[in-house]
Enzyme design. Structure first.
Site, PDB file in Angstrom:
ATOM      1  N   TYR A  51       0.819  -1.216   0.000  1.00  0.00           N
ATOM      2  CA  TYR A  51       0.000   0.000   0.000  1.00  0.00           C
ATOM      3  C   TYR A  51       0.859   1.276   0.000  1.00  0.00           C
ATOM      4  CZ  TYR A  51      -3.952  -3.035   1.194  1.00  0.00           C
ATOM      5  OH  TYR A  51      -4.916  -4.010   1.185  1.00  0.00           O
TER       6      TYR A  51
ATOM      7  N   LYS B   1       3.768 -15.365   1.440  1.00  0.00           N
ATOM      8  CA  LYS B   1       3.774 -16.262   0.278  1.00  0.00           C
ATOM      9  C   LYS B   1       5.225 -16.407  -0.181  1.00  0.00           C
ATOM     10  CE  LYS B   1       0.744 -16.934  -2.570  1.00  0.00           C
ATOM     11  NZ  LYS B   1      -0.053 -18.156  -2.846  1.00  0.00           N
TER      12      LYS B   1
ATOM     13  N   ASP C 119      -2.451 -18.014   1.507  1.00  0.00           N
ATOM     14  CA  ASP C 119      -3.677 -18.557   0.887  1.00  0.00           C
ATOM     15  C   ASP C 119      -4.176 -19.756   1.675  1.00  0.00           C
ATOM     16  OD1 ASP C 119      -1.322 -19.782   0.056  1.00  0.00           O
ATOM     17  OD2 ASP C 119      -2.053 -20.284  -1.935  1.00  0.00           O
TER      18      ASP C 119
ATOM     19  N   ASP D   6      -4.866  -7.233   5.837  1.00  0.00           N
ATOM     20  CA  ASP D   6      -6.124  -6.538   5.543  1.00  0.00           C
ATOM     21  C   ASP D   6      -7.212  -7.564   5.254  1.00  0.00           C
ATOM     22  OD1 ASP D   6      -7.909  -4.581   4.919  1.00  0.00           O
ATOM     23  OD2 ASP D   6      -6.882  -3.863   3.126  1.00  0.00           O
TER      24      ASP D   6
ATOM     25  N   ASP E 177     -10.211  -9.187   8.098  1.00  0.00           N
ATOM     26  CA  ASP E 177     -11.645  -9.032   7.817  1.00  0.00           C
ATOM     27  C   ASP E 177     -12.330 -10.387   7.761  1.00  0.00           C
ATOM     28  OD1 ASP E 177     -11.682  -6.334   7.785  1.00  0.00           O
ATOM     29  OD2 ASP E 177     -12.330  -6.106   5.706  1.00  0.00           O
TER      30      ASP E 177
END
Ligand code: NAD
Length: 367
Positions: A142, A192, A224, A248, A252
């Site tokens: 980000y 990852k 994942d 993020d 959630d």
């Protein structure tokens, strides 16, 4: 010694409504547990824009850097949608996070037994769930450069850059290990590393930091797979640490295991200040909920649980935090529900203030 200091920024929409109940809880700890706080209240978001023409006044920012902890309600609302990007209420919150350098975002996913039916997962999968996701908050994709939309040949290309320095990884890893030490001493790091160099470095640094925390059992998981495991068997985790982007998404996802937005607290922590306490901002995960503002419908529990996190992580009052969480648990077990927690069976929901009353009564009963 002076009392610990708190800066309260109720913000917009339901922010002031839920914060009013938190203030009652803070007063209760001062009066009944000999835990007085020096509290000051100021404006943030649209409320600050209305008065000062900016979503965060410089004086408020300066106070946020001085106090022991900041407690924020919520910012935003339709009234401010047309404002220039730099004046939007959210910029106030982002400025706080940036200037306080809050690199470690703690998002608990805790399922109160009385609300296990609210989860989209089976009750047995979530009942008793208590995990914590630590998300790196100030770096990664980000923020990395280069970023932008560029011309390339006869088409455009959108670019963002995942970038992490060793020190950025190390400081968030340390905060996650410290947290694991206060909990079940298990930490799972997610990246990852199979396809991303930043993931390889992440894994290497977290493993190196682990040498300083021999009591903590460290595991690694590809993010994942982590997402799958979170919905398959979330109780296998204690603390999860991950980068900004994966955090993020995963936080959630984990949050929804527990049902309602009105129940979710968060903490964002930075480097220790001179007094040893970390710079800290506590806030509910939910927004300003313009659809229910001013109707007495807001659930104050997420904001009250954010104060419980402040008791634990800023003020070393883990027992008092547990007292507050137990009071909330008992109120819910007794059937207390705000409108957002009403099941299909219906009934009469409590108002925001009535939920505050019930929690204070349960706190009294805990003495
Ligand atoms: P929201 O979280 O405000 O609301 C989503 C839904 O959940 C709404 O139906 C709302 O009524 C309900 N809800 C949220 N909190 C609740 C509570 N405590 N009790 C009962 N019900 C609750 O998200 P949104 O509608 O997408 O955004 C509204 C505004 O809030 C926007 O301006 C947005 O930018 C802002 N926002 C701010 C923050 C923040 O301050 N950290 C976070 C998210 C959104």
């Amino acid at each position: 010694m002076s009392n610990p200091s708190l800066l309260i920024l109720p913000g917009d929409g339901i922010g002031p409504e839920v914060m009013a109940q938190v203030t009652r809880v803070i007063d209760w700890f001062g009066a009944k547990r000999d835990l007085p706080f020096d509290v000051e209240t100021d404006l943030v978001g649209g409320a600050a824009y209305d008065k000062h023409g900016t979503p965060l006044h410089d004086d408020t920012m300066a106070r946020a850097l001085e106090v022991d902890a900041v407690l924020l309600g919520a910012v935003g609302g339709p009234k401010y949608d047309e404002l220039d990007f730099s004046l939007k209420p959210e910029r106030g919150l982002l400025r706080l996070r940036k200037e306080m350098d809050l690199f470690s975002n703690l998002r608990p996913a805790q399922c109160f037994d009385a609300l296990a039916d609210f989860s989209s997962l089976k009750k047995e999968v979530v009942a008793g769930l208590d995990i914590m996701i630590v998300r790196e908050l100030t770096s990664g994709v980000y923020f990395g450069e280069p970023r932008g939309i560029f011309e390339e040949g006869n088409e455009r290309v959108g670019i963002n850059t995942q970038r992490y320095t060793e020190s950025e990884i190390e400081r968030v890893a340390r905060s996650a290990f410290e947290l694991a030490m206060r909990r079940d001493k298990r930490l799972c790091s997610m990246e990852k590393a199979n396809v991303m160099e930043s993931g390889v470095l992440w894994r290497e640094v977290v493993t190196r930091v682990a040498a300083d925390y021999p009591e903590v059992e460290l595991s690694h998981m590809y993010a994942d797979n982590g997402a799958m495991q979170l919905v398959r068997a979330p109780k296998q985790f204690d603390v999860i640490v991950t980068d900004n982007l994966f955090g993020d998404v995963l936080s959630d996802c984990a949050a929804m295991l527990t049902g309602s937005l009105g129940m979710l607290p968060s903490a964002s922590l930075g480097a220790p200040m001179a007094n040893g306490r970390p710079k800290a901002l506590y806030e509910p995960v939910h927004g300003s909920a313009p659809d229910i503002t001013g109707q007495g419908k807001a659930n104050p529990i997420a904001c009250i649980l954010s104060f419980a996190m402040a008791l634990r992580y800023s003020f070393d009052q883990g027992d008092e935090a547990a007292r507050l969480e137990a009071a909330i648990e008992s109120v819910l077990a007794g059937g207390a529900r705000t409108a957002d927690l009403m099941g299909p069976e219906g009934g009469t929901p409590m108002s925001t203030t009535e939920m505050g009353d019930a929690i204070l009564a349960a706190l009294d009963a805990s003495l």
